[in-house]
Design an enzyme around this catalytic site. Structure first.
Site, PDB file in Angstrom:
ATOM      1  CE1 TYR A   1      16.231   5.334   3.005  1.00  2.00           C
ATOM      2  CE2 TYR A   1      14.658   3.893   4.086  1.00  2.00           C
ATOM      3  CZ  TYR A   1      15.195   4.432   2.932  1.00  2.00           C
ATOM      4  OH  TYR A   1      14.698   4.051   1.705  1.00  2.00           O
TER       5      TYR A   1
ATOM      6  CB  ILE B   1      10.597   6.755  -6.514  1.00  2.00           C
ATOM      7  CG1 ILE B   1      11.827   5.864  -6.699  1.00  2.00           C
ATOM      8  CG2 ILE B   1       9.475   6.341  -7.470  1.00  2.00           C
ATOM      9  CD1 ILE B   1      11.606   4.427  -6.429  1.00  2.00           C
TER      10      ILE B   1
ATOM     11  CG  LEU C   1      -1.896  -1.181   1.291  1.00  2.00           C
ATOM     12  CD1 LEU C   1      -2.798  -1.063   2.518  1.00  2.00           C
ATOM     13  CD2 LEU C   1      -2.747  -1.277   0.024  1.00  2.00           C
TER      14      LEU C   1
END
Ligand code: VAH
Length: 311
Positions: free
Chosen positions: A140, A170, A8
């Site tokens: 991260y 992206i 999702l």
């Protein structure tokens, strides 16, 4: 049959649609930590609730559905990970080790993405090489480097067919990104259509590698279907399509919306992350080993983004 985690999310939503067109609706099992609801793209086709930190459940779902490959996209992105570093470690590392253990036990393929976040301030910033120093300063980024090493370890030690790319930022219009440092480059397009102006949280002159979603989706399939004998790097390949700063994106938007105004309201926490990442990375290894080649540039991406958001 392919199991997608994080189905999702920004990439997951569109990847599920893309995979179902390629391989057939019933061959793509979408999973995420929450129910699909009316989420675009997943209302038709198999969906299951899966928290990737639950290794037993992941194994059972993969086994029961006779899955041949896992595309593991569930993760916490860079900006949020800096706010909740321990949760980021828990989700990003336990999620990945569960995917590695499941693919090892079932003898199936794994795609696990890394990111340009896997590089830090001591990494060469221009045309960052495939093989270079990786000392990221974000949780991260640490997760991504550890992830690359774990995926190579499972391939070397257990023969697991692990493959991955270092994604740049992206850009897409279907599902908003979830807390990344490159999210500004998506928000700017929505703001241009909705308000004709945007306050960028990232400073003028901050260059980051970017890629339009269609190229990102194609790169996943292309790598997963590549001849394994040619893969000398596996985890994870530098790939990119373009490198721009907020000003250049705004200039391109003004070719379509001449009155568009770009202001700045820099968010220091995100700026620090963006400054630690490369300005442009070298993706020649991906081109040589599995024929990667991005199709969209700033001009064609901007045209498509504005058209699709406008609709
Ligand atoms: C992020 N969009 O900003 C993700 C990606 C290269 C950026 O890792 O965290």
């Amino acid at each position: 049959k392919i199991l997608v985690t994080g189905a999702l999310g920004q990439i997951g939503t569109e990847l599920v649609i893309y995979l179902r067109k390629l391989y057939g609706e019933t061959n793509v099992l979408a999973t995420d930590i929450r129910s699909a609801g009316m989420n675009k793209g997943t209302e038709s086709g198999p969906f299951e609730i899966l928290d990737v930190t639950d290794g037993e459940k992941m194994f059972q779902i993969a086994k029961q559905n006779k899955v041949d490959a896992i595309i593991h996209l569930a993760a916490m992105l860079s900006a949020i990970a800096e706010q909740k570093p321990l949760l980021a470690w828990h989700l990003n590392m336990n999620g990945l080790i569960n995917a590695l253990e499941t693919t090892k036990e079932l003898g199936i393929q794994l795609f696990a993405p890394s990111s340009i976040a896997a590089f830090g301030s001591t990494t060469p910033k221009e045309k960052t090489p495939q093989n270079t120093i990786q000392r990221p300063e974000t949780m991260y980024g640490i997760n991504k480097v550890a992830g690359e090493l774990l995926c190579d370890y499972y391939h070397a030690k257990y023969g697991v067919d692990t493959r991955g790319v270092r994604f740049p930022g992206i850009i897409s219009f279907m599902t908003p990104p979830g807390g990344g440092t490159t999210d500004y480059a998506v928000e700017i397009y929505y703001a241009a259509i909705e308000r004709g102006r945007y306050e960028s949280v990232i400073e003028k002159g901050t260059y980051m590698d970017m890629m339009y979603m269609p190229d990102a989706l194609h790169s996943i399939i292309q790598l997963m279907e590549a001849n394994p004998e040619k893969l000398n790097h596996r985890n994870a390949y530098n790939i990119t399509a373009m490198s721009h700063d907020p000003e250049e994106i705004a200039t391109e938007i003004r070719k379509h919306i001449p009155t568009f105004v770009l202001d700045y309201k820099v968010e220091p926490t995100r700026q620090v992350i963006a400054d630690s990442w490369p300005n442009s990375i070298d993706d020649s290894t991906a081109r040589e080993e599995w024929g990667f080649c991005a199709k969209y540039n700033l001009e064609t991406m901007t045209l498509d983004m504005l058209n699709k958001i406008g609709q």
